[in-house]
Enzyme design. Structure first.
Site, PDB file in Angstrom:
ATOM      1  N   ASN A   9     -12.335  14.943 -36.598  1.00 50.88           N
ATOM      2  CA  ASN A   9     -12.140  13.750 -37.422  1.00 50.88           C
ATOM      3  C   ASN A   9     -12.342  12.546 -36.504  1.00 50.88           C
ATOM      4  OD1 ASN A   9     -11.344  11.741 -39.132  1.00 50.88           O
ATOM      5  ND2 ASN A   9      -9.196  12.383 -39.271  1.00 50.88           N
ATOM      6  N   TRP A  10     -13.547  12.004 -36.568  1.00 50.19           N
ATOM      7  CA  TRP A  10     -13.862  10.883 -35.666  1.00 50.19           C
ATOM      8  C   TRP A  10     -13.126   9.611 -36.074  1.00 50.19           C
ATOM      9  CZ3 TRP A  10     -19.928  10.883 -34.670  1.00 50.19           C
ATOM     10  CH2 TRP A  10     -20.278  12.069 -34.022  1.00 50.19           C
ATOM     11  N   LYS A  11     -12.644   9.564 -37.317  1.00 50.42           N
ATOM     12  CA  LYS A  11     -12.004   8.351 -37.845  1.00 50.42           C
ATOM     13  C   LYS A  11     -12.972   7.171 -37.707  1.00 50.42           C
ATOM     14  CE  LYS A  11      -7.595  10.420 -36.784  1.00 50.42           C
ATOM     15  NZ  LYS A  11      -6.174  10.256 -36.484  1.00 50.42           N
ATOM     16  N   HIS A  97      -6.059  12.349 -45.991  1.00 48.60           N
ATOM     17  CA  HIS A  97      -5.529  12.180 -44.639  1.00 48.60           C
ATOM     18  C   HIS A  97      -4.343  11.219 -44.689  1.00 48.60           C
ATOM     19  CE1 HIS A  97      -5.168  11.013 -40.471  1.00 48.60           C
ATOM     20  NE2 HIS A  97      -5.811  12.132 -40.170  1.00 48.60           N
ATOM     21  N   GLU A  99      -3.534   8.817 -42.957  1.00 48.83           N
ATOM     22  CA  GLU A  99      -3.898   7.400 -42.783  1.00 48.83           C
ATOM     23  C   GLU A  99      -4.397   6.814 -44.104  1.00 48.83           C
ATOM     24  OE1 GLU A  99      -6.473   8.075 -39.424  1.00 48.83           O
ATOM     25  OE2 GLU A  99      -4.718   8.631 -38.244  1.00 48.83           O
ATOM     26  N   GLU A 169      -0.851  18.490 -41.304  1.00 41.33           N
ATOM     27  CA  GLU A 169      -0.794  17.517 -40.217  1.00 41.33           C
ATOM     28  C   GLU A 169       0.522  16.753 -40.274  1.00 41.33           C
ATOM     29  OE1 GLU A 169      -5.022  16.380 -38.836  1.00 41.33           O
ATOM     30  OE2 GLU A 169      -4.500  15.077 -40.501  1.00 41.33           O
ATOM     31  N   GLY A 175      -1.907  11.467 -33.320  1.00 32.65           N
ATOM     32  CA  GLY A 175      -2.216  10.399 -32.373  1.00 32.65           C
ATOM     33  C   GLY A 175      -1.053  10.029 -31.465  1.00 32.65           C
ATOM     34  N   SER A 215      -2.439  15.896 -32.586  1.00 35.59           N
ATOM     35  CA  SER A 215      -2.468  16.031 -31.130  1.00 35.59           C
ATOM     36  C   SER A 215      -2.895  17.429 -30.659  1.00 35.59           C
ATOM     37  CB  SER A 215      -1.128  15.629 -30.515  1.00 35.59           C
ATOM     38  OG  SER A 215      -0.851  14.265 -30.798  1.00 35.59           O
ATOM     39  N   GLY A 236      -8.383  14.818 -34.047  1.00 41.88           N
ATOM     40  CA  GLY A 236      -8.767  13.418 -33.979  1.00 41.88           C
ATOM     41  C   GLY A 236      -9.216  13.044 -32.575  1.00 41.88           C
ATOM     42  N   GLY A 237      -8.300  12.487 -31.807  1.00 35.68           N
ATOM     43  CA  GLY A 237      -8.611  11.943 -30.477  1.00 35.68           C
ATOM     44  C   GLY A 237      -9.453  12.864 -29.600  1.00 35.68           C
TER      45      GLY A 237
HETATM   46  P1  PGA Z   1      -5.067  13.468 -33.454  1.00 32.86           P
HETATM   47  O1  PGA Z   1      -5.462  13.213 -34.987  1.00 32.86           O
HETATM   48  O2  PGA Z   1      -5.701  14.756 -33.039  1.00 32.86           O
HETATM   49  O3  PGA Z   1      -5.595  12.282 -32.723  1.00 32.86           O
HETATM   50  O4  PGA Z   1      -3.550  13.543 -33.414  1.00 32.86           O
HETATM   51  C1  PGA Z   1      -5.505  14.275 -35.902  1.00 32.86           C
HETATM   52  C2  PGA Z   1      -5.874  13.748 -37.261  1.00 32.86           C
HETATM   53  O5  PGA Z   1      -5.464  12.638 -37.612  1.00 32.86           O
HETATM   54  O6  PGA Z   1      -6.605  14.414 -38.020  1.00 32.86           O
END
Ligand code: PGA
Length: 253
Positions: A9-11, A97, A99, A169, A175, A215, A236-237
């Site tokens: 997930n590049w966001k 998601h 977010e 999640e 994050g 994470s 994500g990250g």
């Molecule tokens: P993260 O994000 O790996 O940076 O914690 C995961 C996500 O939001 O899908």
């Protein structure tokens, strides 16, 4: 046999050029995926065609949108429909998601509509659920995530649900560098599967890939993915650093 999946997930990160380079570096690594293993790149809308092109020759690599709108078409300036995604051969879409839920007010009811739009257009949703910290601290996370599934998913037929990918999640782990322990992840993944089994059947529940997100890093992926009910991760990250994501791909069971 359900799929084991590493989903990136590049966001809202990376320029087009950076994204192109990242994809190239990951694909070059020749990760030797088995038939039941799959890698999905969740990239920003303007990069979908480039990313789709980059993976066309690759087995077991695909591309996901990070969102779509809940209406079929019309006067919704700035939005992207599931039909538009299908028309450029996008096969997956992240839905719900945390977010999106938090910053864009997406409710379980809106997400139910988004799931419908995806399925009508043969797009496999990657449906996200997960509890905030206060719910985890109160110990009511099972009730919370079960309600998310019930309100967004349970109107679907058994056949439709079987095609959905679920990503658990916990919001407190996204994050933050704070990961659920393997025991916490396994426990709630098994619970989610039992919720699916009681609504549909054991057979249906067995077919659904349930990813862990929050994470996921090169140093914890193998342990997390090793849990019997954890079928890979939504990352994500660590998905925007080639070496990190390559290690995570290679951690799939
Ligand atoms: P993260 O994000 O790996 O940076 O914690 C995961 C996500 O939001 O899908």
């Amino acid at each position: 046999m359900r799929k084991q999946i590493a989903a990136a997930n590049w966001k809202m990160n990376l320029t087009y050029q950076q994204g192109e380079k990242l994809l190239g570096d990951i694909l070059k690594a020749d990760n030797k995926l088995a038939d039941h293993q799959q890698v999905i790149f969740g990239v920003p809308f303007p990069y979908l065609m480039m990313a789709g092109g980059a993976v066309t020759e690759e087995n077991n690599y695909d591309v996901a949108a990070q969102n779509c709108y809940e209406k079929k078409s019309g006067a919704y300036t700035g939005e992207v429909s599931a039909e538009m995604l299908q028309s450029i051969n996008v096969k997956y879409c992240i839905i719900g998601h945390s977010e999106r839920r938090e910053y864009f007010g997406e409710t379980n009811q809106v997400l139910a509509e988004k799931l419908n739009r995806c399925l009508e257009n043969s797009i496999i949703p990657i449906f996200c659920c997960g509890e905030p910290l206060n719910i985890r601290e109160a110990g009511t996370q099972n009730h919370f995530v079960a309600a998310q599934l019930k309100q967004s998913l349970f109107h679907l037929s058994a056949e439709q649900v079987q095609s959905v990918i679920i990503a658990y999640e916990p919001i407190w782990a996204i994050g933050t560098g704070k990961t659920a322990t393997t025991a916490q992840a396994q426990e709630i993944h098994a619970f989610l599967r039992s919720v699916l089994a009681s609504q549909y059947s054991e057979e249906v529940a067995d077919e659904v890939s349930i990813l862990y997100g929050g994470s996921v890093k090169p140093n914890n992926a193998k342990e997390l993915f090793g849990c019997p009910d954890v079928d890979g991760g939504l990352v994500g990250g660590a998905s925007i650093v080639a070496a990190d994501f390559i290690t995570i791909i290679q951690s799939l069971k």
